[in-house]
Each structure stands twice: as structure tokens, then as C-alpha cells.
Design a protein around this motif. Structure first.
Motif, PDB file in Angstrom:
ATOM      1  N   ARG A  46       0.842  -1.205   0.000  1.00  0.00           N
ATOM      2  CA  ARG A  46       0.000   0.000   0.000  1.00  0.00           C
ATOM      3  C   ARG A  46       0.875   1.253   0.000  1.00  0.00           C
ATOM      4  NH1 ARG A  46      -4.556  -0.967   4.443  1.00  0.00           N
ATOM      5  NH2 ARG A  46      -5.428   0.892   3.475  1.00  0.00           N
ATOM      6  N   TRP A 136      -6.643   2.553  -5.865  1.00  0.00           N
ATOM      7  CA  TRP A 136      -7.749   2.088  -5.038  1.00  0.00           C
ATOM      8  C   TRP A 136      -8.611   3.266  -4.617  1.00  0.00           C
ATOM      9  CZ3 TRP A 136      -3.678  -1.039  -1.985  1.00  0.00           C
ATOM     10  CH2 TRP A 136      -3.563  -2.328  -2.524  1.00  0.00           C
ATOM     11  N   GLU A 141      -9.468   1.189   0.351  1.00  0.00           N
ATOM     12  CA  GLU A 141      -8.494   1.380   1.428  1.00  0.00           C
ATOM     13  C   GLU A 141      -9.113   1.008   2.780  1.00  0.00           C
ATOM     14  OE1 GLU A 141      -5.331   2.037   1.167  1.00  0.00           O
ATOM     15  OE2 GLU A 141      -5.097   2.889  -0.826  1.00  0.00           O
TER      16      GLU A 141
END
Length: 194
Positions: A46, A136, A141
Motif C-alpha cells: 500500500r 484504489w 483502502e
């Protein structure tokens, strides 16, 4: 791949060095360690996507996380559902039975959220190039936060309360039988995944 790759992660179905199926609860604990490693890899993925964007490192990290939670995590949950929870539901006190029911509900919730989290990871793994990676959404998230967050308290409860309690109810032959069944489920040739 040094940016987001975690080295020496045991592949699904394999065991960590020094821990064998003759020690089933050590195997279960080692699996928890691998869950934490995969969740750290997800966190690194991420961060990588946010700072450097999509690339082959990101795609490979997404594939690694998917492989673990597709293959090894369901086997781990099955081990607990078959060998840990029933005995405590039968012979544990009310506090243990409540803990087990909570852990069973966690497994259901994890099973329900994983396909959604997997969809987010699959988008990264399948993106052919940086230009095809759209990122995203905030909802994605939040979903990934929820997925990762499910594990901390779950694992803590298993390791501090449930595993010690059930081990106190098992003799050496029972532990050996559990280890053999765990090994058989991993080597019987069945395809794993969700």
C-alpha cells in the motif's frame, strides 16, 4: 524487489524451519507469524503504491499476499475448526466457550471479507502497466484496513487463551494424531483456494 518484498516467507503448505507437524500448536503459532508477515507485506504494498505507483514489484507483492490468503489461511482456519474449537466447546468453561464462539465468528467474517480484499489485490496483480493502474478508492483502502485489522485480536486471543487451554486437554497421542491430520490435509493433492 527489495522495496516491498519480504524475504524468506514460507510458502503456503510448507512449514518454518525447526517446526514440524509433530508439534501442531507450534505450527499454528508459526502460521500466525506468517499472517503477520503477509499483513506487513500488504502494508508495504500500500505504501509502495501510494509513493511509487504500480510496477512489477507491486504486482508480485499482491500475488504473494493473495497466494497466502487463498491457500494457507483456509488450511489454518480448518485446523482450528477441526482440532481446537470442538474440544473447548465440549470441555471448556463458559469463558472459553465464549472465546471460541467469537473466534468462529471471526473466521466467518474473515471468509466474507477476503473475496473483497482479494479483488483489490487482483486489480494490482493484473494491471498490465502503470498506465492501467487506476488506484484504489477510499472504500478499497477502508476494506483493506478492516481485513488487516481482523487479525490482531483474533491471534492474541488464540495464543494467550485458547491454544494453552486446549493443549492442557490433549495427551501426546492426541497431539500426534492432530499433527498427522494437519499434514495429510496439506499433502493429499487437493487444490486449495477460494
Amino acid at each position: 524487489m527489495a522495496g516491498i518484498h519480504l524475504h524468506q516467507i514460507t510458502q503456503p503448505g510448507q512449514h518454518a524451519a525447526g517446526v514440524g507437524f509433530e508439534q501442531p500448536f507450534e505450527m499454528l503459532t508459526a502460521c500466525h507469524e506468517r499472517v503477520h508477515r503477509m499483513l506487513r507485506l500488504l502494508g508495504k504494498l500500500r505504501e509502495h503504491l501510494a509513493t511509487r505507483g504500480h510496477d512489477e514489484q507491486a504486482a508480485q507483492a499482491a500475488r504473494d499476499v493473495m497466494r497466502y490468503f487463498d491457500q494457507a489461511a483456509p488450511l489454518h482456519h480448518e485446523d482450528e475448526e477441526l482440532h481446537v474449537f470442538p474440544l473447548l466447546l465440549q470441555r471448556g468453561d463458559e469463558a472459553l466457550r465464549q472465546a471460541v464462539r467469537r473466534l468462529q465468528a471471526d473466521h466467518v467474517a474473515m471468509g466474507e471479507i477476503w473475496p473483497q480484499a482479494r479483488r483489490c489485490l487482483l486489480a494490482v496483480a493484473d494491471a498490465a502497466a502503470t498506465s492501467s493502474w487506476a488506484g484504489w478508492t477510499p472504500g478499497d483502502e477502508q476494506l483493506l484496513d478492516r481485513f488487516a485489522g481482523q487479525y490482531d485480536e483474533h491471534i492474541r486471543l488464540e495464543e494467550t487463551l485458547v491454544y494453552p487451554a486446549v493443549q492442557g486437554l490433549l495427551d501426546a497421542p492426541a497431539l500426534s494424531a492432530i499433527g498427522e491430520e494437519m499434514q495429510h490435509r496439506r499433502t493429499d493433492g487437493r487444490v486449495r483456494g477460494r
